[in-house]
Write a protein that holds these residues in place. Structure first.
Motif, PDB file in Angstrom:
ATOM      1  N   VAL A 121       0.921  -0.861   0.112  1.00 13.80           N
ATOM      2  CA  VAL A 121      -0.006  -0.470   0.337  1.00 13.80           C
ATOM      3  C   VAL A 121       1.150   1.226   0.423  1.00 13.80           C
ATOM      4  O   VAL A 121       0.793   2.199  -0.443  1.00 13.80           O
ATOM      5  CB  VAL A 121      -0.881   0.285   1.138  1.00 13.80           C
ATOM      6  N   GLY A 122       1.992   0.685   0.540  1.00 15.20           N
ATOM      7  CA  GLY A 122       2.862   2.161   0.581  1.00 15.20           C
ATOM      8  C   GLY A 122       3.751   2.481  -0.600  1.00 15.20           C
ATOM      9  O   GLY A 122       3.458   3.655  -0.996  1.00 15.20           O
ATOM     10  N   ALA A 123       3.802   1.421  -1.499  1.00 14.83           N
ATOM     11  CA  ALA A 123       4.086   1.795  -2.633  1.00 14.83           C
ATOM     12  C   ALA A 123       2.836   2.197  -3.800  1.00 14.83           C
ATOM     13  O   ALA A 123       3.133   3.450  -4.001  1.00 14.83           O
ATOM     14  CB  ALA A 123       4.986   0.378  -3.527  1.00 14.83           C
ATOM     15  N   GLU A 124       2.212   1.906  -3.422  1.00 10.78           N
ATOM     16  CA  GLU A 124       0.817   2.192  -3.952  1.00 10.78           C
ATOM     17  C   GLU A 124       0.919   3.684  -4.319  1.00 10.78           C
ATOM     18  O   GLU A 124       0.192   4.527  -4.836  1.00 10.78           O
ATOM     19  CB  GLU A 124      -0.342   1.619  -4.251  1.00 10.78           C
ATOM     20  N   GLN A 125       0.754   4.186  -3.243  1.00  9.23           N
ATOM     21  CA  GLN A 125       1.053   5.749  -2.298  1.00  9.23           C
ATOM     22  C   GLN A 125       2.349   6.319  -2.688  1.00  9.23           C
ATOM     23  O   GLN A 125       1.974   7.765  -3.481  1.00  9.23           O
ATOM     24  CB  GLN A 125       0.635   5.678  -0.682  1.00  9.23           C
ATOM     25  N   LEU A 126       2.834   5.883  -3.010  1.00 12.74           N
ATOM     26  CA  LEU A 126       4.344   6.663  -3.642  1.00 12.74           C
ATOM     27  C   LEU A 126       4.365   6.927  -4.803  1.00 12.74           C
ATOM     28  O   LEU A 126       4.533   7.973  -5.762  1.00 12.74           O
ATOM     29  CB  LEU A 126       5.922   5.595  -2.933  1.00 12.74           C
TER      30      LEU A 126
ATOM     31  N   ALA B 182      11.139   7.043 -12.391  1.00 11.68           N
ATOM     32  CA  ALA B 182      10.707   6.713 -10.791  1.00 11.68           C
ATOM     33  C   ALA B 182       9.978   5.402 -10.466  1.00 11.68           C
ATOM     34  O   ALA B 182       9.337   4.910  -9.648  1.00 11.68           O
ATOM     35  CB  ALA B 182      10.025   7.904  -9.752  1.00 11.68           C
ATOM     36  N   GLU B 183       8.269   6.172 -11.520  1.00 13.60           N
ATOM     37  CA  GLU B 183       7.319   5.478 -11.535  1.00 13.60           C
ATOM     38  C   GLU B 183       7.795   3.739 -11.688  1.00 13.60           C
ATOM     39  O   GLU B 183       7.036   2.844 -11.087  1.00 13.60           O
ATOM     40  CB  GLU B 183       6.681   5.432 -12.820  1.00 13.60           C
ATOM     41  N   MET B 184       7.990   3.117 -12.967  1.00 18.45           N
ATOM     42  CA  MET B 184       9.077   1.412 -13.034  1.00 18.45           C
ATOM     43  C   MET B 184       9.975   1.074 -11.298  1.00 18.45           C
ATOM     44  O   MET B 184       9.234   0.100 -11.218  1.00 18.45           O
ATOM     45  CB  MET B 184      10.310   2.110 -14.121  1.00 18.45           C
ATOM     46  N   ILE B 185      10.135   2.072 -10.755  1.00 13.67           N
ATOM     47  CA  ILE B 185      11.196   1.359  -9.837  1.00 13.67           C
ATOM     48  C   ILE B 185      10.300   0.912  -7.826  1.00 13.67           C
ATOM     49  O   ILE B 185       9.832  -0.133  -7.775  1.00 13.67           O
ATOM     50  CB  ILE B 185      12.389   2.728  -8.928  1.00 13.67           C
ATOM     51  N   LEU B 186       9.168   2.141  -8.106  1.00 15.95           N
ATOM     52  CA  LEU B 186       7.544   2.215  -7.153  1.00 15.95           C
ATOM     53  C   LEU B 186       7.152   1.047  -7.897  1.00 15.95           C
ATOM     54  O   LEU B 186       6.315  -0.417  -7.741  1.00 15.95           O
ATOM     55  CB  LEU B 186       6.784   3.010  -7.443  1.00 15.95           C
ATOM     56  N   LYS B 187       7.383   0.204  -9.380  1.00 16.19           N
ATOM     57  CA  LYS B 187       5.873  -1.078  -9.932  1.00 16.19           C
ATOM     58  C   LYS B 187       7.138  -2.115  -9.351  1.00 16.19           C
ATOM     59  O   LYS B 187       6.844  -3.035  -9.356  1.00 16.19           O
ATOM     60  CB  LYS B 187       5.856  -1.024 -11.120  1.00 16.19           C
ATOM     61  N   VAL B 188       8.085  -1.828  -9.328  1.00 20.12           N
ATOM     62  CA  VAL B 188       8.880  -3.398  -9.387  1.00 20.12           C
ATOM     63  C   VAL B 188       8.711  -3.408  -7.819  1.00 20.12           C
ATOM     64  O   VAL B 188       8.932  -4.647  -7.242  1.00 20.12           O
ATOM     65  CB  VAL B 188      10.647  -2.545  -9.526  1.00 20.12           C
ATOM     66  N   VAL B 189       8.923  -2.148  -7.410  1.00 21.19           N
ATOM     67  CA  VAL B 189       8.469  -2.535  -5.430  1.00 21.19           C
ATOM     68  C   VAL B 189       7.576  -3.862  -5.112  1.00 21.19           C
ATOM     69  O   VAL B 189       7.181  -4.448  -4.493  1.00 21.19           O
ATOM     70  CB  VAL B 189       9.102  -0.874  -5.272  1.00 21.19           C
ATOM     71  N   MET B 190       6.539  -2.986  -6.079  1.00 21.20           N
ATOM     72  CA  MET B 190       5.232  -3.469  -5.793  1.00 21.20           C
ATOM     73  C   MET B 190       5.079  -5.074  -5.935  1.00 21.20           C
ATOM     74  O   MET B 190       4.429  -5.629  -5.305  1.00 21.20           O
ATOM     75  CB  MET B 190       4.388  -2.659  -6.992  1.00 21.20           C
ATOM     76  N   ALA B 191       5.444  -5.766  -7.269  1.00 17.34           N
ATOM     77  CA  ALA B 191       5.484  -6.698  -7.506  1.00 17.34           C
ATOM     78  C   ALA B 191       5.944  -7.939  -6.640  1.00 17.34           C
ATOM     79  O   ALA B 191       7.597  -7.529  -6.068  1.00 17.34           O
ATOM     80  CB  ALA B 191       6.382  -7.047  -8.886  1.00 17.34           C
ATOM     81  N   PRO B 192       5.264  -8.677  -6.934  1.00 19.02           N
ATOM     82  CA  PRO B 192       5.290  -9.795  -5.783  1.00 19.02           C
ATOM     83  C   PRO B 192       6.888 -10.311  -5.923  1.00 19.02           C
ATOM     84  O   PRO B 192       7.622 -10.783  -7.205  1.00 19.02           O
ATOM     85  CB  PRO B 192       4.333 -11.039  -5.549  1.00 19.02           C
ATOM     86  N   HIS B 193       8.102 -10.784  -5.351  1.00 22.12           N
ATOM     87  CA  HIS B 193       9.006 -11.318  -5.573  1.00 22.12           C
ATOM     88  C   HIS B 193       9.387 -12.742  -5.467  1.00 22.12           C
ATOM     89  O   HIS B 193      10.466 -13.292  -5.574  1.00 22.12           O
ATOM     90  CB  HIS B 193      10.601 -11.296  -4.291  1.00 22.12           C
ATOM     91  N   GLU B 194       8.077 -13.620  -6.198  1.00 30.82           N
ATOM     92  CA  GLU B 194       8.048 -15.146  -5.954  1.00 30.82           C
ATOM     93  C   GLU B 194       7.017 -15.047  -7.447  1.00 30.82           C
ATOM     94  O   GLU B 194       6.042 -14.119  -7.201  1.00 30.82           O
ATOM     95  CB  GLU B 194       7.486 -15.560  -4.980  1.00 30.82           C
TER      96      GLU B 194
END
Length: 803
Positions: free
Chosen positions: A662-667, A707-719
């Motif tokens: 949720v924090g990543a979505e807000q960012l 910056a948006e791509m960085i946040l989209k990678v953060v939001m993606a599940p790592h599995e």
């Protein structure tokens, strides 16, 4: 030779194909006997045709031999006839020669007789002319002598090839003696009429001397030059006495009297002697030119003697009067008698040739043009160069150091006054109507430069112009340092800073920027002034190169001064960028210190975004309005701010760790809001919405998309790991292990988990030396079963398509 459609006649005949054509099917073989009979019939016909042709050829051979024999007989007959005609032609030519032999002799005799008669007539005319010439010379009948002498000399030219005859040579020597006697006699007559030692001239010219000048035109040119020299010397002898070096009237303060004297003398000459000398002698101009040479020599001598008494005002007065006189000469005379190679000759006298009185615009127009930053206003066509320019005023050039030193002192005082005025008046007021105000002192400086340049070009276009250019360079740098750079606000100005608590409590309205409104306006005003100075200095350089001698143009270079103003512009833009950037720093710091893992729901934009937008809306409209006259530098400001703010925002973004989904979505929402604001930055707060420059939009889109791509990678599940790594490589084109490590930190993964993911990234990242093929092969390592199945299906479709 004969076209045929029969298949048997084709060059590429193929028996198998022909048979297949005749019998295309098995059923057609039933007609084989009929086909064979037709072919046999065709063969018999061909044999008959061949036999007939062979027999015909035998008869043709016999006919050919008979025709050849007849042709040979005809040729023999023709040869005999040609030979007969040639013999008759030779006989006819011989008969014509015998008939015309006497006629040619008569023609030669007539030609010789005509030449002899003409030569005797010329000889008679020459002998009579020489006798008459000698008699007229003794009686001083110069009018008749002028016409007779020219005729005698023209006749004598016909006898150059007969000089070996004693009588002809004697006549030639008598003509030369008569010419010598005429020259000496005419010189003596002029010496008697205008004695060199006499202080006063006779009352008026005589007709005898006027005719003598016509004779001098025909004689040796040295006679004419001697007459002119003696007359001018005698005519100007009074000038040398009146304006001797020891006379009070000889000094520069009474230089007007010299020019008034020669003007009276020229009028006096026209009245008394204007008709005595031929018009093509240009005696009036010669007198004026000799006066100029004498004056230049005398002035140079007296100025060397009394150099310490020369003051600027006196020097300028003398030069101004002298150039005015040179302009007067240019209007009256053509300059065709000037022999000095440094002075330009004109074909005909122009209506106006003084480039300093009429070529330059009026002083009021000059000031208006410079205030508008335009030294290249359209002017009326430039008058032709003055051929008399410098003929007298060149003597002042060695003393122009007095003028240069004076301008150096005046410009120093002018810069000091500018500094004092700026301190007394303070920074310029905010200007939101017509753009940033250019400092008034700037226009004053260039108006003074223009006057100095025009004035110096009237004095000299040589080394003094180079010295003046050096003075200009010195004070352009001083203006840039003392007035512009010296008054830029310092970055250490005290201001109310932002705190994290104030950001979180959304009390941005009470915050102030680092620079005050007056300081921002001052920076914009200095930037506009530097831009004006840069453009006007370039025009000044072009004008100086026009004024100076062509051989010295390479020594005029104001590039260093233009670079100085460019530095001031860059410093001003950097200050504006630093100010706005620093105002946004507390907001970015607050963003990085927020607990993003505790954000429970996505709402409106965060307080730090509101703070950044507030500062942008406070500062950018002020800067835009005060840089309205220099839009390109406002665009540079926007580009530099974007290049500074976006990397800093991404750096603080990496500090936001750990981040929940949720924090990543807000960012991501906040990042999008900032992106929209930055795209609208050039026209933010403006009633007139303009499309942002493409260069600026490209920078913002590229940086904020990262910056948006960085946040989209953060939001993606790592599995699973492979999908996460592939997603990272796909979203971030400039991916590397360092950025990947920061993203893993933002996700809050443990080091043990990160190591395996980093190792997988290194395997899947293309190595630089491998090139396109190597990167393609590496990207295919460890494919998933779904990817492998998809590739097999694609291969099957490709094979079916080929088949």
């Amino acid at each position: 030779v004969f076209p045929s459609q029969d298949p048997l006649d084709r060059a590429d005949f193929n028996a198998v194909e022909y048979i297949n054509t005749l019998f295309p099917t098995e059923q057609s073989l039933a007609n084989i006997d009929e086909v064979v009979n037709k072919i046999r019939l065709k063969i018999r016909r061909l044999d008959d045709n061949i036999r007939t042709v062979v027999r015909g050829q035998t008869n043709v051979g016999q006919d050919g031999r008979q025709a050849l024999e007849e042709a040979q007989k005809a040729i023999q007959q023709l040869f005999g006839k040609i030979k007969d005609i040639k013999d008759k032609a030779e006989k006819s030519e011989q008969m014509v020669k015998e008939i015309t032999r006497d006629i040619k002799q008569l023609d030669h005799a007539k030609r010789h007789l005509t030449t002899s008669i003409t030569t005797l007539n010329h000889l008679h005319m020459l002998a009579g002319g020489v006798d008459s010439l000698e008699a007229m010379t003794r009686r001083r009948q110069y009018g008749e002598v002028a016409n007779l002498l020219q005729g005698v000399m023209n006749v004598l030219e016909h006898f150059h090839k007969y000089m070996g005859i004693p009588q002809i040579r004697q006549l030639s020597e008598r003509v030369k003696a008569a010419q010598t006697e005429l020259g000496q006699q005419i010189l003596a007559d002029f010496e008697e009429a205008f004695p060199s030692q006499g202080t006063k001239r006779p009352g008026g010219p005589s007709n005898v001397l006027r005719d003598a000048c016509l004779v001098a035109n025909i004689l040796d040119p040295r006679i004419k030059q001697e007459i002119i020299k003696k007359f001018i010397k005698q005519h100007l002898s009074e000038y040398l006495v009146l304006f001797q070096e020891n006379q009070d009237v000889a000094w520069l303060d009474k230089i007007d009297r010299r020019y008034a004297w020669i003007k009276r003398q020229l009028v006096d000459y026209e009245e008394k002697y204007g008709r005595m000398f031929p018009r093509e002698w240009y005696m009036t101009e010669r007198i004026a030119v000799e006066f100029c040479h004498i004056t230049r020599t005398e002035l140079a001598k007296i100025m060397r003697t009394r150099a310490k008494e020369i003051e600027v005002k006196l020097l300028l007065f003398a030069i101004q009067r002298t150039t005015n006189f040179e302009g007067f000469l240019a209007k009256r005379f053509s300059g065709c008698t000037l022999t000095d190679g440094a002075l330009k000759k004109l074909e005909s006298p122009p209506q106006s040739t003084n480039p300093f009185l009429e070529d330059e615009p009026a002083p009021e127009m000059e000031e208006l043009a410079i205030e508008k930053g335009d030294l290249d206003q359209p002017k009326k066509p430039k008058a032709p160069d003055n051929p008399f320019h410098g003929i007298v005023s060149k003597c002042f050039e060695p003393h122009l150091y007095v003028y240069i030193e004076s301008q150096d002192k005046n410009l120093g005082e002018l810069i000091d006054r500018f500094v004092a005025d700026f301190k007394a008046q303070g920074p310029p007021k905010p200007n939101t109507d017509e753009g940033g105000a250019v400092l008034p002192s700037c226009a004053d400086l260039f108006v003074y430069y223009k006057k100095c340049m025009v004035q110096c070009s009237q004095l000299s276009t040589g080394e003094p112009m180079i010295a003046l250019t050096t003075i200009f360079q010195k004070y352009l740098r001083e203006y840039a340092w003392k007035i512009l750079s010296g008054n830029l606000p310092k970055t250490t100005s005290s201001s109310g800073g932002l705190t994290i608590s104030s950001l979180l409590k959304e009390k941005e309205g009470s915050e102030v920027a680092k620079f005050t409104l007056e300081e921002l306006c001052l920076i914009c005003s200095i930037l506009s002034t530097a831009e004006y100075c840069l453009a006007t200095t370039q025009q000044l350089e072009e004008k100086l190169k026009e004024k100076v001698d062509a051989s010295l143009t390479e020594r005029i270079n104001l590039t260093g001064e233009m670079d100085t103003f460019s530095t001031v512009i860059s410093s001003s833009i950097q200050l504006l960028v630093q100010d706005l950037d620093a105002a946004c720093d507390p907001a970015l710091t607050a963003m990085s210190k927020m607990q993003w893992q505790n954000v429970e729901h996505v709402g409106d934009q965060s307080p730090y975004v509101t703070s950044v937008i507030l500062h942008i809306k406070q500062n950018v409209p002020i800067i835009r309005d005060n840089l309205a006259s220099t839009r390109k530098y406002f665009t540079q400001f926007c580009i530099k701010f974007a290049n500074s703010f976006i990397p800093k925002f991404i750096t603080h973004l990496f500090k936001c760790k750990p981040i929940s989904m949720v924090g990543a979505e807000q960012l991501l929402l906040d990042t999008h809001s900032l992106k929209m604001v930055l795209l609208d930055l050039p026209s933010i707060g403006s009633q007139v919405v303009r499309k942002a420059p493409a260069s600026y939009t490209k920078i913002v889109v590229k940086g904020m998309t990262r910056a948006e791509m960085i946040l989209k990678v953060v939001m993606a599940p790592h599995e699973p790991l492979v999908v996460f790594v592939d997603n990272y490589i796909k979203l971030l084109t400039d991916c590397n292990t360092e950025t990947f490590q920061k993203i893993l930190d933002m996700k809050g993964l443990k080091r043990s988990e990160q190591s395996s993911m980093l190792e997988l990234l290194r395997q899947r990242l293309p190595t630089p030396p491998s090139g396109p093929e190597g990167s393609g092969s590496l990207s295919l390592l460890a494919p998933t079963p779904e990817q492998e199945s998809s590739r097999i299906r694609k291969l099957e479709k490709l094979i079916k398509k080929r088949l």
